[in-house]
Design an enzyme around this catalytic site. Structure first.
Site, PDB file in Angstrom:
ATOM      1  N   LEU A  64       0.891  -1.233   0.078  1.00  0.00           N
ATOM      2  CA  LEU A  64       0.179  -0.198  -0.054  1.00  0.00           C
ATOM      3  C   LEU A  64       0.718   1.320   0.053  1.00  0.00           C
ATOM      4  O   LEU A  64       1.898   0.991   0.587  1.00  0.00           O
ATOM      5  CB  LEU A  64      -1.016   0.151   1.245  1.00  0.00           C
ATOM      6  CG  LEU A  64      -2.059  -1.002   1.442  1.00  0.00           C
ATOM      7  CD1 LEU A  64      -2.680  -0.911   2.782  1.00  0.00           C
ATOM      8  CD2 LEU A  64      -3.023  -0.997   0.067  1.00  0.00           C
ATOM      9  N   ASP A  65       0.558   2.392  -0.505  1.00  0.00           N
ATOM     10  CA  ASP A  65       1.324   3.548  -0.675  1.00  0.00           C
ATOM     11  C   ASP A  65       1.321   4.216   0.796  1.00  0.00           C
ATOM     12  O   ASP A  65       0.582   3.881   1.718  1.00  0.00           O
ATOM     13  CB  ASP A  65       0.451   4.683  -1.320  1.00  0.00           C
ATOM     14  CG  ASP A  65       0.517   4.270  -2.957  1.00  0.00           C
ATOM     15  OD1 ASP A  65       1.457   3.481  -3.384  1.00  0.00           O
ATOM     16  OD2 ASP A  65      -0.369   4.730  -3.644  1.00  0.00           O
TER      17      ASP A  65
END
Length: 147
Positions: A100-101
């Site tokens: 995930l960012d």
């Protein structure tokens, strides 16, 4: 078992990174430079960069982590906090299944089980992922059409 799988299960290398290490001559089997596709046998002496790699007797471990905003899904955060800062050091050998960012939060899976990792991440397995996005405003009709 294939050499790259042995390395991914007993080091912090992914299978792809293990293939890179093998291709670059960093891996030896019984004193000879290993080649891609080679099988690792039980009585083989395998070294990576001159260090003997022993078969791990540890059981596979999997961690489900609710990653908060501000952490990166990487072992090397390049100055940022990583998800590895959130877990005990004994799990540092686990690899992240996806990512995930930094500005996102949600479930991430870390595991030292190479088979599970491959099952979760390889594109040929067609795993469905669901993302929920919350906006600070309503989208316009034009923006909705673009989506």
């Amino acid at each position: 078992m294939r050499l790259n799988k042995f390395l991914s299960q007993n080091t912090d290398l992914s299978r792809r990174k293990a293939d890179d290490a093998i291709s670059s001559g960093r891996v030896h089997i019984n004193g000879k430079v290993a080649t891609l596709g080679k099988e690792a046998l039980e009585d083989d002496v395998i070294t990576l960069d001159g260090s003997h790699i022993k078969a791990s007797q540890s059981k596979p471990e999997t961690i489900l982590l609710n990653k908060p905003v501000g952490y990166v899904c990487s072992k090397d955060g390049q100055g940022s906090l990583t998800v590895y800062d959130l877990i005990p050091e004994k799990y540092a050998g686990c690899n992240i299944a996806g990512r995930l960012d930094k500005d996102s939060s949600g479930l991430v899976i870390l595991t030292n089980d190479g088979t599970l990792l491959n099952e979760l991440t390889h594109p040929s397995n067609n795993k469905q992922k669901v993302y929920e996005v919350t906006l600070d405003r309503e989208l316009t009709e034009v923006e909705l059409q673009k989506l």
